[in-house]
Scaffold this motif. Structure first.
Motif, PDB file in Angstrom:
ATOM      1  N   ALA A 167      13.811 -63.822  72.493  1.00 60.80           N
ATOM      2  CA  ALA A 167      13.616 -63.236  71.163  1.00 60.80           C
ATOM      3  C   ALA A 167      14.910 -62.545  70.748  1.00 60.80           C
ATOM      4  O   ALA A 167      15.513 -61.808  71.541  1.00 60.80           O
ATOM      5  N   PRO A 227      14.406 -61.318  60.382  1.00 57.86           N
ATOM      6  CA  PRO A 227      13.647 -62.579  60.393  1.00 57.86           C
ATOM      7  C   PRO A 227      13.026 -62.868  59.037  1.00 57.86           C
ATOM      8  O   PRO A 227      12.697 -61.954  58.271  1.00 57.86           O
ATOM      9  N   SER A 252       8.046 -68.478  58.575  1.00 56.64           N
ATOM     10  CA  SER A 252       8.398 -68.290  59.978  1.00 56.64           C
ATOM     11  C   SER A 252       8.417 -69.645  60.663  1.00 56.64           C
ATOM     12  O   SER A 252       7.805 -70.609  60.211  1.00 56.64           O
ATOM     13  N   VAL A 308       7.145 -69.392  66.105  1.00 56.38           N
ATOM     14  CA  VAL A 308       6.521 -68.098  66.338  1.00 56.38           C
ATOM     15  C   VAL A 308       5.270 -68.303  67.182  1.00 56.38           C
ATOM     16  O   VAL A 308       4.450 -69.178  66.899  1.00 56.38           O
ATOM     17  N   ASP A 345       1.742 -62.959  67.598  1.00 59.13           N
ATOM     18  CA  ASP A 345       2.373 -61.747  67.086  1.00 59.13           C
ATOM     19  C   ASP A 345       3.725 -61.474  67.732  1.00 59.13           C
ATOM     20  O   ASP A 345       4.369 -60.465  67.408  1.00 59.13           O
ATOM     21  N   PRO A 401       7.274 -62.836  67.919  1.00 65.19           N
ATOM     22  CA  PRO A 401       8.242 -63.832  67.453  1.00 65.19           C
ATOM     23  C   PRO A 401       9.280 -64.127  68.522  1.00 65.19           C
ATOM     24  O   PRO A 401       9.841 -63.219  69.137  1.00 65.19           O
TER      25      PRO A 401
END
Length: 228
Positions: free
Chosen positions: A31, A49, A62, A65, A68, A70
């Motif tokens: 991440a 992001p 997005s 992903v 919740d 990312p």
């Protein structure tokens, strides 16, 4: 974790996209926490992001992903896998003439664990049954034509029939499927990890078959009994 590109990083431009290559170790969840961009005027900007806006924002977007959290999950992989010969192989084909579905055993596993062509195993099974119960011979007074209820089907062709809907004794259910057929194969696989460990496992694969097949099944036949 904070990702840092190895050495100098050059951004690549393609169709309104900027791609920044970055090496990521396998078996990790990566991440990006911070990303700063300095333009040609020396101004430095923090890039957030695309999906970090409000939930009602119509521009929210997005990619890659996981729920919740990312980031990008890079599971551990193997450089190369060696596939062994098929231990079992069954083709599910639709017979338009007989209006049935057949499970054709192309390869079967013997009690020793070795694979064997289904046609050969079926021929041996049929010969064994005929030795136990030889067919009866008819006398010479038989008619020129004989009536047969149905024709024979190869021993390794397994019929599939419709089944009742759960909880209902009258209705049956049919599942719509492509007419290309299905092939099921079971085989061993072997690979070596990056640390040198050898791993062997058994897989069952479902692939596209060769299409429709004809079993030659027919009913209410008149056969010629005249010696050839």
């Amino acid at each position: 974790m904070t990702l840092r590109p190895l050495g100098a990083t050059t951004a690549r431009y393609s169709n309104d996209w900027y791609i920044l290559p970055c090496d990521v170790p396998t078996g990790t969840f990566a991440a990006i926490q911070r990303l700063a961009v300095t333009d040609v005027f020396g101004a430095r900007r923090w890039i957030t992001p695309a999906g970090a806006g409000a939930e009602h924002d119509w521009q929210q977007w997005s990619m890659y992903v996981h729920g919740d959290a990312p980031g990008l999950l890079l599971p551990p992989g193997t450089p190369k896998v060696a596939d062994g010969p098929a231990l079992e192989e069954v083709q599910l084909a639709r017979d338009e003439n007989a209006n049935m579905v057949w499970g054709i055993e192309q390869t079967v596993r013997m009690p020793t664990g070795d694979p064997r062509p289904g046609a050969e195993a079926a021929a041996e099974t049929l010969a064994f049954r005929r030795r136990l119960r030889p067919p009866t011979r008819l006398d010479d007074s038989r008619a020129a034509l004989a009536y047969r209820v149905m024709s024979l089907v190869p021993e390794h062709w397994i019929p599939f029939i419709p089944v009742h809907v759960p909880g209902d004794n009258r209705s049956v259910q049919l599942q719509r499927a492509p007419l290309t057929g299905t092939r099921l194969t079971a085989a061993y696989n072997r690979t070596r990890t990056r640390t040198g460990q050898v791993i062997v496992w058994l897989t069952v694969r479902r692939d596209t078959g060769r299409g429709g097949r004809s079993s030659g099944l027919a009913f209410d036949l008149l056969t010629d009994t005249t010696p050839q």
